[in-house]
Design a protein around this motif. Structure first.
Motif, mmCIF file in Angstrom:
data_model
loop_
_atom_site.group_PDB
_atom_site.id
_atom_site.type_symbol
_atom_site.label_atom_id
_atom_site.label_comp_id
_atom_site.label_asym_id
_atom_site.label_seq_id
_atom_site.Cartn_x
_atom_site.Cartn_y
_atom_site.Cartn_z
ATOM 1 N N GLN A 90 -59.586 27.719 13.919
ATOM 2 C CA GLN A 90 -58.723 27.776 15.101
ATOM 3 C C GLN A 90 -58.690 29.188 15.670
ATOM 4 O O GLN A 90 -58.388 30.130 14.955
ATOM 5 C CB GLN A 90 -57.295 27.362 14.736
ATOM 6 C CG GLN A 90 -57.185 26.015 14.084
ATOM 7 C CD GLN A 90 -55.793 25.730 13.554
ATOM 8 O OE1 GLN A 90 -54.970 26.630 13.388
ATOM 9 N NE2 GLN A 90 -55.530 24.472 13.274
ATOM 10 N N GLY A 91 -58.987 29.305 16.968
ATOM 11 C CA GLY A 91 -58.923 30.596 17.632
ATOM 12 C C GLY A 91 -57.603 30.751 18.369
ATOM 13 O O GLY A 91 -57.139 29.820 19.031
ATOM 14 N N HIS A 92 -56.970 31.923 18.242
ATOM 15 C CA HIS A 92 -55.670 32.201 18.854
ATOM 16 C C HIS A 92 -55.701 33.543 19.578
ATOM 17 O O HIS A 92 -56.479 34.435 19.232
ATOM 18 C CB HIS A 92 -54.573 32.247 17.782
ATOM 19 C CG HIS A 92 -54.412 30.963 17.044
ATOM 20 N ND1 HIS A 92 -53.578 29.960 17.471
ATOM 21 C CD2 HIS A 92 -54.985 30.515 15.895
ATOM 22 C CE1 HIS A 92 -53.634 28.945 16.616
ATOM 23 N NE2 HIS A 92 -54.478 29.262 15.653
ATOM 24 N N CYS A 93 -54.809 33.682 20.544
ATOM 25 C CA CYS A 93 -54.722 34.903 21.356
ATOM 26 C C CYS A 93 -53.262 35.308 21.512
ATOM 27 O O CYS A 93 -52.354 34.511 21.280
ATOM 28 C CB CYS A 93 -55.299 34.652 22.745
ATOM 29 S SG CYS A 93 -57.023 34.134 22.721
ATOM 30 N N ASP A 94 -53.075 36.551 21.974
ATOM 31 C CA ASP A 94 -51.713 36.949 22.336
ATOM 32 C C ASP A 94 -51.421 36.432 23.736
ATOM 33 O O ASP A 94 -52.255 35.785 24.365
ATOM 34 C CB ASP A 94 -51.514 38.467 22.192
ATOM 35 C CG ASP A 94 -52.391 39.288 23.108
ATOM 36 O OD1 ASP A 94 -52.643 38.867 24.258
ATOM 37 O OD2 ASP A 94 -52.819 40.385 22.689
ATOM 38 N N GLU A 95 -50.232 36.691 24.220
ATOM 39 C CA GLU A 95 -49.777 36.098 25.481
ATOM 40 C C GLU A 95 -50.340 36.766 26.725
ATOM 41 O O GLU A 95 -50.150 36.270 27.836
ATOM 42 C CB GLU A 95 -48.250 36.122 25.527
ATOM 43 C CG GLU A 95 -47.699 37.530 25.517
ATOM 44 C CD GLU A 95 -46.207 37.592 25.296
ATOM 45 O OE1 GLU A 95 -45.567 38.391 25.999
ATOM 46 O OE2 GLU A 95 -45.690 36.856 24.455
ATOM 47 N N ARG A 96 -51.008 37.874 26.570
ATOM 48 C CA ARG A 96 -51.531 38.565 27.745
ATOM 49 C C ARG A 96 -52.796 37.864 28.235
ATOM 50 O O ARG A 96 -53.603 37.413 27.439
ATOM 51 C CB ARG A 96 -51.811 40.029 27.413
ATOM 52 C CG ARG A 96 -50.510 40.749 27.030
ATOM 53 C CD ARG A 96 -50.743 42.142 26.527
ATOM 54 N NE ARG A 96 -51.403 42.115 25.218
ATOM 55 C CZ ARG A 96 -51.758 43.203 24.560
ATOM 56 N NH1 ARG A 96 -51.551 44.389 25.074
ATOM 57 N NH2 ARG A 96 -52.337 43.107 23.382
ATOM 58 N N LEU A 105 -61.290 32.957 25.178
ATOM 59 C CA LEU A 105 -61.324 34.005 24.167
ATOM 60 C C LEU A 105 -61.053 33.422 22.774
ATOM 61 O O LEU A 105 -61.733 33.771 21.801
ATOM 62 C CB LEU A 105 -60.296 35.100 24.493
ATOM 63 C CG LEU A 105 -60.185 36.266 23.516
ATOM 64 C CD1 LEU A 105 -61.532 36.978 23.335
ATOM 65 C CD2 LEU A 105 -59.113 37.249 23.994
ATOM 66 N N GLY A 106 -60.097 32.527 22.676
ATOM 67 C CA GLY A 106 -59.819 31.866 21.396
ATOM 68 C C GLY A 106 -61.024 31.088 20.894
ATOM 69 O O GLY A 106 -61.318 31.071 19.689
ATOM 70 N N GLN A 107 -61.754 30.452 21.813
ATOM 71 C CA GLN A 107 -62.967 29.713 21.451
ATOM 72 C C GLN A 107 -64.037 30.673 20.913
ATOM 73 O O GLN A 107 -64.685 30.381 19.910
ATOM 74 C CB GLN A 107 -63.501 28.950 22.673
ATOM 75 C CG GLN A 107 -64.656 28.014 22.368
ATOM 76 C CD GLN A 107 -64.230 26.784 21.603
ATOM 77 O OE1 GLN A 107 -63.062 26.387 21.592
ATOM 78 N NE2 GLN A 107 -65.179 26.169 20.922
ATOM 79 N N ARG A 108 -64.204 31.822 21.563
ATOM 80 C CA ARG A 108 -65.174 32.815 21.087
ATOM 81 C C ARG A 108 -64.778 33.352 19.705
ATOM 82 O O ARG A 108 -65.641 33.586 18.844
ATOM 83 C CB ARG A 108 -65.307 33.970 22.095
ATOM 84 C CG ARG A 108 -66.010 33.571 23.392
ATOM 85 C CD ARG A 108 -66.401 34.775 24.265
ATOM 86 N NE ARG A 108 -65.303 35.678 24.595
ATOM 87 C CZ ARG A 108 -64.488 35.537 25.641
ATOM 88 N NH1 ARG A 108 -64.612 34.486 26.452
ATOM 89 N NH2 ARG A 108 -63.537 36.431 25.874
ATOM 90 N N ARG A 109 -63.495 33.551 19.480
ATOM 91 C CA ARG A 109 -63.022 34.038 18.170
ATOM 92 C C ARG A 109 -63.308 33.011 17.075
ATOM 93 O O ARG A 109 -63.803 33.355 15.994
ATOM 94 C CB ARG A 109 -61.531 34.372 18.234
ATOM 95 C CG ARG A 109 -61.259 35.638 19.032
ATOM 96 C CD ARG A 109 -59.783 35.909 19.221
ATOM 97 N NE ARG A 109 -59.618 37.216 19.872
ATOM 98 C CZ ARG A 109 -58.486 37.665 20.352
ATOM 99 N NH1 ARG A 109 -57.371 36.937 20.263
ATOM 100 N NH2 ARG A 109 -58.432 38.854 20.920
ATOM 101 N N ALA A 110 -63.003 31.758 17.357
ATOM 102 C CA ALA A 110 -63.269 30.704 16.372
ATOM 103 C C ALA A 110 -64.774 30.575 16.114
ATOM 104 O O ALA A 110 -65.207 30.408 14.967
ATOM 105 C CB ALA A 110 -62.678 29.380 16.850
ATOM 106 N N ALA A 111 -65.566 30.664 17.180
ATOM 107 C CA ALA A 111 -67.027 30.563 17.038
ATOM 108 C C ALA A 111 -67.585 31.732 16.227
ATOM 109 O O ALA A 111 -68.503 31.554 15.408
ATOM 110 C CB ALA A 111 -67.687 30.496 18.414
ATOM 111 N N ALA A 112 -67.046 32.929 16.434
ATOM 112 C CA ALA A 112 -67.496 34.103 15.666
ATOM 113 C C ALA A 112 -67.188 33.917 14.181
ATOM 114 O O ALA A 112 -68.017 34.233 13.319
ATOM 115 C CB ALA A 112 -66.829 35.367 16.196
ATOM 116 N N ALA A 113 -66.010 33.402 13.866
ATOM 117 C CA ALA A 113 -65.646 33.160 12.465
ATOM 118 C C ALA A 113 -66.553 32.083 11.868
ATOM 119 O O ALA A 113 -67.032 32.222 10.735
ATOM 120 C CB ALA A 113 -64.182 32.756 12.374
#
Length: 171
Positions: A90-96, A105-113
């Motif tokens: 699961q990819g997560h981001c801050d509120e900004r 961005l969350g999708q890219r984070r999950a994909a990187a992991a």
């Protein structure tokens, strides 16, 4: 002697023993035999639960830091030890940022992991990715420390995870 004294004398006067009478034999009750309690059952060795750790990202980044790679390496080891487990990354981001931007961005984070885990030998068929963007914060608030907690990837066991603990809140 008065009637009360006579009654007491009769009650407490020793009986007369005739010749040939024998005292009754009083025996003590048998002593119970003491048996030792059986030894406690030997506990079966329990599987030690392993856990998957979340990883954190810098602001506006899906690049893995050294500490993230270290945590992901441990996650890969746990997953390789539990070969039947399947995990949702699961990819997560801050509120900004906008909702759309944070979902991407969350999708890219999950994909990187996921890519790092597969590079460590975890089969890609055991991993799915999803982005929650800013929708599931760990920490509410508009401070840098809250935002840092929310820029993350988490790992939720979806099947085959006996003895395995997810990093995500929803387990």
């Amino acid at each position: 002697m008065g009637p009360v004294l006579l009654s007491l004398t009769i009650l407490f006067a020793p009986g007369c023993k005739k010749k040939g009478d024998t005292e009754p034999v009083v025996t003590a009750p048998p002593t119970p035999t003491v048996t030792e309690a059986p030894p406690p059952p030997v506990a079966e060795p329990t599987k030690q639960s392993a856990s998957l750790s979340r990883v954190y990202f810098d602001f506006d980044s899906s690049s893995l830091s050294g500490s993230s790679k270290s945590s992901l390496g441990k996650n890969a080891s746990v997953m390789n030890d539990h070969s039947s487990v399947k995990v949702e990354v699961q990819g997560h981001c801050d509120e900004r940022g906008t909702t759309e931007y944070n979902l991407a961005l969350g999708q890219r984070r999950a994909a990187a992991a996921k890519k790092y885990l597969t590079d460590q030998g975890v089969s890609p068929s055991r991993l799915t990715v999803i982005s929650y963007g800013e929708e599931r914060p760990l920490e509410r608030g508009g401070s840098e420390s809250a935002w840092a907690q929310n820029r993350r990837a988490e790992f939720r066991v979806t099947s085959g995870g006996d003895g395995l603990v997810s990093s995500s809140l929803g387990n």
